[in-house]
Design a protein around this motif. Structure first.
Motif, mmCIF file in Angstrom:
data_model
loop_
_atom_site.group_PDB
_atom_site.id
_atom_site.type_symbol
_atom_site.label_atom_id
_atom_site.label_comp_id
_atom_site.label_asym_id
_atom_site.label_seq_id
_atom_site.Cartn_x
_atom_site.Cartn_y
_atom_site.Cartn_z
ATOM 1 N N LEU A 256 -14.899 65.353 65.512
ATOM 2 C CA LEU A 256 -16.294 65.608 65.184
ATOM 3 C C LEU A 256 -17.149 64.669 66.036
ATOM 4 C CD1 LEU A 256 -18.218 67.191 63.303
ATOM 5 C CD2 LEU A 256 -17.999 65.318 61.659
ATOM 6 N N LEU A 257 -17.981 65.233 66.913
ATOM 7 C CA LEU A 257 -18.764 64.443 67.858
ATOM 8 C C LEU A 257 -20.107 64.034 67.251
ATOM 9 C CD1 LEU A 257 -18.029 66.481 71.109
ATOM 10 C CD2 LEU A 257 -16.637 64.733 69.983
ATOM 11 N N GLU A 258 -20.818 63.174 67.973
ATOM 12 C CA GLU A 258 -22.072 62.626 67.453
ATOM 13 C C GLU A 258 -23.117 63.703 67.204
ATOM 14 O OE1 GLU A 258 -23.505 59.495 69.886
ATOM 15 O OE2 GLU A 258 -21.796 58.160 69.519
ATOM 16 N N ASP A 259 -23.098 64.781 67.987
ATOM 17 C CA ASP A 259 -24.076 65.857 67.797
ATOM 18 C C ASP A 259 -23.598 66.894 66.770
ATOM 19 O OD1 ASP A 259 -22.064 67.108 69.177
ATOM 20 O OD2 ASP A 259 -23.332 67.878 70.795
ATOM 21 N N ASN A 260 -22.528 66.556 66.049
ATOM 22 C CA ASN A 260 -21.924 67.398 65.018
ATOM 23 C C ASN A 260 -21.209 68.620 65.593
ATOM 24 O OD1 ASN A 260 -21.477 67.222 62.146
ATOM 25 N ND2 ASN A 260 -22.563 69.165 61.948
ATOM 26 N N SER A 261 -20.965 68.634 66.899
ATOM 27 C CA SER A 261 -20.121 69.673 67.463
ATOM 28 C C SER A 261 -18.662 69.266 67.277
ATOM 29 C CB SER A 261 -20.431 69.891 68.945
ATOM 30 O OG SER A 261 -20.076 68.751 69.701
ATOM 31 N N LEU A 262 -17.771 70.245 67.432
ATOM 32 C CA LEU A 262 -16.345 70.007 67.278
ATOM 33 C C LEU A 262 -15.654 70.116 68.624
ATOM 34 C CD1 LEU A 262 -15.536 72.135 64.087
ATOM 35 C CD2 LEU A 262 -16.110 69.705 64.212
ATOM 36 N N LEU A 263 -14.916 69.096 68.985
ATOM 37 C CA LEU A 263 -14.018 69.148 70.123
ATOM 38 C C LEU A 263 -12.621 69.372 69.561
ATOM 39 C CD1 LEU A 263 -13.508 68.726 73.194
ATOM 40 C CD2 LEU A 263 -13.052 66.326 72.640
ATOM 41 N N THR A 264 -11.945 70.416 70.005
ATOM 42 C CA THR A 264 -10.620 70.706 69.466
ATOM 43 C C THR A 264 -9.678 71.096 70.581
ATOM 44 O OG1 THR A 264 -9.389 71.997 67.820
ATOM 45 C CG2 THR A 264 -11.226 73.113 68.928
ATOM 46 N N TYR A 265 -8.407 70.742 70.404
ATOM 47 C CA TYR A 265 -7.399 71.032 71.408
ATOM 48 C C TYR A 265 -6.030 71.019 70.743
ATOM 49 C CZ TYR A 265 -7.881 65.911 71.374
ATOM 50 O OH TYR A 265 -8.022 64.607 70.972
ATOM 51 N N ILE A 266 -5.073 71.592 71.436
ATOM 52 C CA ILE A 266 -3.691 71.659 70.974
ATOM 53 C C ILE A 266 -2.872 70.565 71.655
ATOM 54 C CG2 ILE A 266 -1.578 73.050 71.100
ATOM 55 C CD1 ILE A 266 -3.367 74.182 69.012
ATOM 56 N N MET A 267 -1.975 69.947 70.902
ATOM 57 C CA MET A 267 -0.954 69.070 71.464
ATOM 58 C C MET A 267 0.381 69.808 71.368
ATOM 59 S SD MET A 267 -2.607 66.396 72.412
ATOM 60 C CE MET A 267 -1.173 65.392 72.841
ATOM 61 N N ASN A 268 1.130 69.886 72.465
ATOM 62 C CA ASN A 268 2.269 70.802 72.478
ATOM 63 C C ASN A 268 3.670 70.185 72.701
ATOM 64 O OD1 ASN A 268 2.046 70.156 75.191
ATOM 65 N ND2 ASN A 268 2.240 72.253 75.915
ATOM 66 N N PRO A 269 4.098 69.101 72.082
ATOM 67 C CA PRO A 269 3.328 68.261 71.187
ATOM 68 C C PRO A 269 2.807 66.977 71.842
ATOM 69 C CG PRO A 269 5.638 67.813 70.881
ATOM 70 C CD PRO A 269 5.549 68.857 71.956
#
Length: 282
Positions: A256-269
């Motif tokens: 959860l970033l400061e501007d309330n946007s979401l950064l999301t990604y997969i770890m494989n693994p």
């Protein structure tokens, strides 16, 4: 219409959604002690991980090895980029109730706090579930301005269920002033996939709620992307066990970033892939 259809079917293809709606490729990067892309990890960021579908006890699968791999991978990530918590989003065991305690013992190796949801292969009673995990099948976790709602989507015999709309309605009303609500349920409640349920009442409940930030699903082992219902992203994480699905066994990370946007990604693994920024539209 074409852009909407594209977003609804976005899969693991290393894409980044920009603020202006454009999309560009991003390169995968390995996990190391300094964070990602050579920049130090932001340790104060609200960051969490989701994994699902371990299927402890499934015949002809290396289930013990899979559990060891996911716990070690999450702990390695946590060392480099601390996690607030981790969710194991259903199908922890494979049918046999006798597997619940050894599976729970294996997951206790996870270092950050973790919470669980009950999936269709977790064929135990609600009472037994609460006894082992010390949390009910529908439960709430408060974390400052953020609220986690975790719900079951199956009965003791494994029958698929839509989320308990009455329970979720009560929670959403109680936490209507929360900045962000994150929902975790095993089975997809929108008929996007072969194994989903069509929870129309639940869908409408979410549409009527102003602070549901994202919904997280397991169950569909071959799904590791995002599908949109209006402004609400539904995010999948593949699987870390079982005998079908994505070619890798991993977990999803959300920041959860400061501007309330979401950064999301997969770890494989251990390698970062499929990075996506979902901008705040609440």
């Amino acid at each position: 219409m074409q852009r909407r259809k594209f977003l609804q079917n976005l899969s693991a293809s290393m894409l980044l959604l920009m603020a202006n709606g454009s999309i560009r490729s991003v390169q995968a990067s390995p996990l190391d002690a300094t964070g990602y892309n050579g920049h130090p990890a932001q340790d104060n960021r609200f960051r969490f991980a989701i994994t699902s579908d371990g299927h402890y006890g499934q015949p002809n699968t290396p289930f013990a090895e899979n559990f060891n791999l996911i716990t070690a991978s999450i702990n390695s990530f946590h060392t480099a980029s601390p996690l607030q918590f981790c969710i194991v989003n259903g199908d922890i065991i494979h049918d046999n109730p006798a597997f619940l305690e050894p599976a729970a013992a294996a997951l206790k190796a996870i270092k950050p706090p973790f919470y669980v949801t009950k999936g269709n292969h977790d064929m135990v009673s609600e009472a037994r579930w609460k006894e082992v995990w010390n949390m009910p099948v529908n439960h709430t976790v408060e974390m400052g301005d953020n609220v986690l709602l975790l719900g079951t989507t199956a009965d003791e015999k494994g029958k698929y269920l839509a989320p308990d709309t009455d329970w979720f309605r009560q929670q959403l009303k109680q936490y209507k002033s929360a900045k962000n609500i994150f929902i975790f349920i095993h089975i997809t409640p929108v008929k996007w996939t072969k194994h989903a349920v069509d929870g129309k009442d639940f869908q409408q409940l979410l549409r009527d709620s102003s602070n549901v930030r994202a919904v997280f699903n397991g169950h569909d082992h071959d799904q590791d992307g995002v599908k949109m219902m209006g402004n609400i992203p539904f995010l999948f994480d593949g699987h870390f066990g079982g005998n079908w699905g994505t070619a890798y066994k991993g977990f999803r990370v959300v920041e959860l970033l400061e501007d309330n946007s979401l950064l999301t990604y997969i770890m494989n693994p251990l390698e970062k892939m499929s990075e996506l920024n979902i901008y705040n539209s609440l």
